[in-house]
Motif scaffolding. Structure first.
Motif, PDB file in Angstrom:
ATOM      1  N   ASP A  94      12.529  -9.744 -59.386  1.00 41.80           N
ATOM      2  CA  ASP A  94      13.137  -8.868 -58.665  1.00 41.80           C
ATOM      3  C   ASP A  94      13.163  -7.486 -59.089  1.00 41.80           C
ATOM      4  O   ASP A  94      13.121  -7.402 -60.404  1.00 41.80           O
ATOM      5  N   VAL A  95      12.940  -6.486 -58.178  1.00 41.29           N
ATOM      6  CA  VAL A  95      12.616  -5.090 -58.588  1.00 41.29           C
ATOM      7  C   VAL A  95      13.916  -4.653 -59.013  1.00 41.29           C
ATOM      8  O   VAL A  95      15.113  -4.698 -58.215  1.00 41.29           O
ATOM      9  N   ASN A  96      14.095  -4.153 -60.220  1.00 40.75           N
ATOM     10  CA  ASN A  96      15.519  -3.358 -60.797  1.00 40.75           C
ATOM     11  C   ASN A  96      15.744  -2.006 -60.019  1.00 40.75           C
ATOM     12  O   ASN A  96      14.750  -1.204 -59.620  1.00 40.75           O
ATOM     13  N   ASP A  97      16.788  -1.789 -59.695  1.00 40.39           N
ATOM     14  CA  ASP A  97      17.264  -0.668 -59.051  1.00 40.39           C
ATOM     15  C   ASP A  97      16.307  -0.103 -57.659  1.00 40.39           C
ATOM     16  O   ASP A  97      16.196   1.090 -57.324  1.00 40.39           O
ATOM     17  N   PHE A  98      15.927  -1.154 -56.802  1.00 41.90           N
ATOM     18  CA  PHE A  98      15.189  -0.605 -55.656  1.00 41.90           C
ATOM     19  C   PHE A  98      15.884  -0.048 -54.704  1.00 41.90           C
ATOM     20  O   PHE A  98      15.216   0.775 -54.074  1.00 41.90           O
ATOM     21  N   LYS A  99      17.222  -0.175 -54.595  1.00 39.86           N
ATOM     22  CA  LYS A  99      17.954   0.683 -53.664  1.00 39.86           C
ATOM     23  C   LYS A  99      17.944   1.918 -54.024  1.00 39.86           C
ATOM     24  O   LYS A  99      18.006   2.925 -53.103  1.00 39.86           O
ATOM     25  N   MET A 100      17.939   2.305 -55.039  1.00 41.52           N
ATOM     26  CA  MET A 100      17.814   3.702 -55.735  1.00 41.52           C
ATOM     27  C   MET A 100      16.423   4.380 -55.148  1.00 41.52           C
ATOM     28  O   MET A 100      16.501   5.402 -54.766  1.00 41.52           O
TER      29      MET A 100
END
Length: 219
Positions: A94-100
């Motif tokens: 899972d990509v960390n802080d992708f929403k950022m």
């Protein structure tokens, strides 16, 4: 490509047998027969192309070009139908802080980033391993024959190293990876997924706590 080659080959063989039959029977072939051969081959090639396109979209993720969830589920199902299927490991990423990324740079940049991640993941695995986009910013890797945790650690290290190069601008983005081993940690794909997902979010929570602590220390 297989559909185009297959369809064209079948049509060519049938058409040649048809031409041979009429040549042996009548002793000649009309110009219409010669003209019809390339036309029918073009039609067969077009039909085969439509099959290839349909097959691609049924197995591949349209954004990244790697395998999709549907293909993985069919692949795993075929693995479990074999009596002597090998040990394997699944990695859920899972990509960390992708929403950022989407918030700061827009969804178009986010899509480009997902493509880059998929490309780097393909570079990080062995030829016999499988990588797929599991959904959103989650990816899944199936690695057959990996038994020792040392080998898995090396693969994870390679993944992290390759992903460093795709961080957009100066924003440092990383992934959280959860692993599960078959058959030691699960007898079914669902059980392995649940464990890998649990392990992945444990790592993600730990990283968030570390980042929060680091942020507080800075002040």
């Amino acid at each position: 490509m297989k559909g185009r080659i297959g369809a064209s080959s079948i049509v060519l063989i049938i058409k040649l047998l048809y031409l041979i039959h009429y040549y042996l029977r009548d002793g000649y072939l009309s110009w219409m027969e010669y003209l019809g051969l390339p036309i029918i081959l073009l039609v067969a090639w077009w039909c085969g192309k439509q099959y290839d396109i349909a097959k691609f979209y049924s197995e591949k993720d349209t954004l990244t070009g790697i395998y999709n969830r549907r293909f993985v589920e069919a692949f795993v199902s075929s693995m479990f139908t074999k009596q002597n299927h090998k040990n394997f490991t699944i990695l859920l990423l899972d990509v960390n802080d992708f929403k950022m990324i989407n918030d700061l740079f827009g969804h178009k940049v986010g899509d480009q980033y997902l493509k880059a991640i998929a490309h780097q993941l393909e570079k990080s695995i062995r030829d016999k391993d499988l990588v797929a986009r599991w959904g959103g910013d989650e990816f899944l890797i199936i690695s057959q024959g990996v038994k020792r945790k040392e080998c898995l650690a090396e693969m994870m290290e390679e993944i992290h190293k390759n992903l460093i190069s795709v961080s957009p601008n100066e924003l440092e983005i990383s992934v959280s990876i959860g692993a599960a081993f078959y058959p030691n940690e699960g007898k079914s794909f669902d059980d392995l997924l649940k464990l890998a997902d649990k392990n992945m979010y444990s790592i993600k929570s730990l990283k968030k706590q570390r980042n929060y602590t680091k942020h507080q220390t800075a002040y």
